[in-house]
Design a protein around this motif. Structure first.
Motif, mmCIF file in Angstrom:
data_model
loop_
_atom_site.group_PDB
_atom_site.id
_atom_site.type_symbol
_atom_site.label_atom_id
_atom_site.label_comp_id
_atom_site.label_asym_id
_atom_site.label_seq_id
_atom_site.Cartn_x
_atom_site.Cartn_y
_atom_site.Cartn_z
ATOM 1 N N GLY A 144 0.791 -1.212 0.000
ATOM 2 C CA GLY A 144 0.000 0.000 0.000
ATOM 3 C C GLY A 144 0.829 1.269 0.000
ATOM 4 O O GLY A 144 2.042 1.248 -0.156
ATOM 5 N N CYS A 145 0.136 2.380 0.177
ATOM 6 C CA CYS A 145 0.760 3.702 0.171
ATOM 7 C C CYS A 145 0.047 4.555 1.208
ATOM 8 O O CYS A 145 -0.817 4.089 1.948
ATOM 9 C CB CYS A 145 0.684 4.326 -1.217
ATOM 10 N N VAL A 146 0.403 5.819 1.263
ATOM 11 C CA VAL A 146 -0.172 6.690 2.281
ATOM 12 C C VAL A 146 -1.671 6.853 2.077
ATOM 13 O O VAL A 146 -2.430 6.995 3.051
ATOM 14 C CB VAL A 146 0.552 8.050 2.254
ATOM 15 N N HIS A 147 -2.151 6.782 0.837
ATOM 16 C CA HIS A 147 -3.575 6.959 0.576
ATOM 17 C C HIS A 147 -4.375 5.740 1.033
ATOM 18 O O HIS A 147 -5.450 5.876 1.613
ATOM 19 C CB HIS A 147 -3.802 7.226 -0.913
ATOM 20 N N SER A 148 -3.867 4.547 0.751
ATOM 21 C CA SER A 148 -4.565 3.338 1.206
ATOM 22 C C SER A 148 -4.520 3.219 2.726
ATOM 23 O O SER A 148 -5.510 2.815 3.352
ATOM 24 C CB SER A 148 -3.941 2.101 0.556
ATOM 25 N N VAL A 149 -3.386 3.581 3.334
ATOM 26 C CA VAL A 149 -3.284 3.528 4.794
ATOM 27 C C VAL A 149 -4.241 4.529 5.433
ATOM 28 O O VAL A 149 -4.882 4.232 6.453
ATOM 29 C CB VAL A 149 -1.831 3.786 5.231
ATOM 30 N N ALA A 150 -4.355 5.714 4.836
ATOM 31 C CA ALA A 150 -5.299 6.700 5.368
ATOM 32 C C ALA A 150 -6.736 6.193 5.280
ATOM 33 O O ALA A 150 -7.541 6.406 6.204
ATOM 34 C CB ALA A 150 -5.138 8.014 4.604
ATOM 35 N N THR A 151 -7.057 5.519 4.186
ATOM 36 C CA THR A 151 -8.418 4.999 4.019
ATOM 37 C C THR A 151 -8.709 3.885 5.012
ATOM 38 O O THR A 151 -9.786 3.840 5.635
ATOM 39 C CB THR A 151 -8.602 4.483 2.583
ATOM 40 N N ILE A 152 -7.765 2.967 5.193
ATOM 41 C CA ILE A 152 -7.972 1.854 6.132
ATOM 42 C C ILE A 152 -8.053 2.373 7.563
ATOM 43 O O ILE A 152 -8.870 1.909 8.371
ATOM 44 C CB ILE A 152 -6.841 0.826 5.974
ATOM 45 N N SER A 153 -7.210 3.350 7.903
ATOM 46 C CA SER A 153 -7.261 3.940 9.241
ATOM 47 C C SER A 153 -8.558 4.703 9.461
ATOM 48 O O SER A 153 -9.060 4.777 10.591
ATOM 49 C CB SER A 153 -6.054 4.859 9.439
ATOM 50 N N PHE A 154 -9.105 5.286 8.414
ATOM 51 C CA PHE A 154 -10.387 5.998 8.511
ATOM 52 C C PHE A 154 -11.496 5.047 8.947
ATOM 53 O O PHE A 154 -12.438 5.448 9.655
ATOM 54 C CB PHE A 154 -10.711 6.637 7.156
ATOM 55 N N LEU A 155 -11.397 3.771 8.541
ATOM 56 C CA LEU A 155 -12.403 2.764 8.917
ATOM 57 C C LEU A 155 -12.040 2.033 10.207
ATOM 58 O O LEU A 155 -12.737 1.088 10.590
ATOM 59 C CB LEU A 155 -12.544 1.743 7.780
ATOM 60 N N ASN A 156 -10.935 2.446 10.865
ATOM 61 C CA ASN A 156 -10.471 1.808 12.104
ATOM 62 C C ASN A 156 -10.205 0.314 11.906
ATOM 63 O O ASN A 156 -10.517 -0.515 12.774
ATOM 64 C CB ASN A 156 -11.486 2.008 13.237
ATOM 65 N N ARG A 157 -9.621 -0.029 10.767
ATOM 66 C CA ARG A 157 -9.275 -1.414 10.484
ATOM 67 C C ARG A 157 -7.760 -1.603 10.578
ATOM 68 O O ARG A 157 -7.001 -0.635 10.588
ATOM 69 C CB ARG A 157 -9.766 -1.828 9.087
ATOM 70 N N ASP A 158 -7.355 -2.865 10.650
ATOM 71 C CA ASP A 158 -5.939 -3.192 10.754
ATOM 72 C C ASP A 158 -5.286 -3.059 9.387
ATOM 73 O O ASP A 158 -5.685 -3.732 8.425
ATOM 74 C CB ASP A 158 -5.760 -4.616 11.299
ATOM 75 N N VAL A 159 -4.277 -2.199 9.293
ATOM 76 C CA VAL A 159 -3.597 -1.992 8.018
ATOM 77 C C VAL A 159 -2.846 -3.251 7.599
ATOM 78 O O VAL A 159 -2.762 -3.577 6.405
ATOM 79 C CB VAL A 159 -2.634 -0.792 8.131
ATOM 80 N N GLY A 160 -2.319 -4.008 8.554
ATOM 81 C CA GLY A 160 -1.559 -5.210 8.229
ATOM 82 C C GLY A 160 -2.383 -6.287 7.567
ATOM 83 O O GLY A 160 -1.845 -7.125 6.828
ATOM 84 N N SER A 161 -3.696 -6.286 7.787
ATOM 85 C CA SER A 161 -4.541 -7.316 7.175
ATOM 86 C C SER A 161 -4.729 -7.091 5.682
ATOM 87 O O SER A 161 -5.185 -8.000 4.984
ATOM 88 C CB SER A 161 -5.901 -7.348 7.870
#
Length: 230
Positions: A144-161
């Motif tokens: 991923g990148c900063v945009h995908s990490v921001a989106t996953i964090s926005f949903l309070n999900r685990d980025v590692g998954s």
């Protein structure tokens, strides 16, 4: 390329003849889980075997074999303590850096698991179901990148998954599942009827022996001089 052409015409002419698929990130194939365009792996290996390359062919291959055998064992032991279904430490470090940078991006939902990330004038579309982004970085590197990490964090999900299985601990250990086996020394090798190879005649050339890589004629030699004043 236009900026390079204005800066250095000869460099532009040299680069325009090359295949962009081997040197430009936007032309790399997706799904390879590698977005590197440099040659660091080969340079590191060449630096390791610098002393072995000076020796006869069999001795050189033996030293390379011993190095690779030991390295495979050390890497297998290194990954044995990692969790099976979590990203390896190197990818975790990269994800932590992206988590720090994602606070500058605003996430706006546009559909089911589809979002738009914005940072002033920049804007990118993220699809979590397809693991795609309009900049293609997620498909290139696999984590991923900063945009995908921001989106996953926005949903309070685990980025590692959302990291590709290529980078989890189980796949890492599977890479070094079959180690190189040791072998007996030359004193236990079977004898043959062939004549043993003799070493080449030693010819001492004037000056010190060259150990650095021979540069291609197209490479410009950089000359660095220092003044003797002071």
């Amino acid at each position: 390329m236009k900026e390079i052409q204005n800066f250095n015409l000869s460099a532009f002419e040299y680069l325009i003849e090359k295949n962009p698929k081997i040197m430009v990130q936007s032309f790399l194939q997706e799904g390879r889980m590698c977005d590197a365009v440099e040659n660091g792996l080969s340079e590191s290996f060449n630096n390791i075997i610098k002393e072995a390359r000076k020796k006869p062919i069999i001795t050189m291959l033996e030293e390379i074999r011993l190095y690779v055998m030991e390295r495979q064992f050390n890497l297998s032991m290194k990954g044995s303590a990692w969790p099976e279904f979590k990203p390896c430490p190197a990818i975790t470090t990269l994800l932590n850096k992206l988590k720090k940078a994602q606070r500058y991006w605003q996430v706006l939902p546009t559909g089911l698991n589809q979002f738009e990330t914005r940072n002033l004038v920049e804007s990118y579309v993220v699809d979590l179901d397809k693991k795609t982004r309009s900049c293609r970085v997620w498909k290139l590197n696999g984590y991923g990148c900063v945009h995908s990490v921001a989106t996953i964090s926005f949903l309070n999900r685990d980025v590692g998954s959302y990291v590709d299985p290529m980078y989890i601990g189980a796949f890492y250990r599977n890479t070094y599942k079959y180690p190189m086996k040791g072998m007996n020394g030359s004193n236990m090798w079977p004898c043959t009827n062939y004549s043993p190879p003799l070493p080449p005649l030693r010819i001492k050339l004037p000056g010190r022996p060259k150990v650095n890589r021979r540069k291609d004629p197209s490479e410009k030699a950089t000359r660095h001089t220092v003044s003797k004043v002071g």
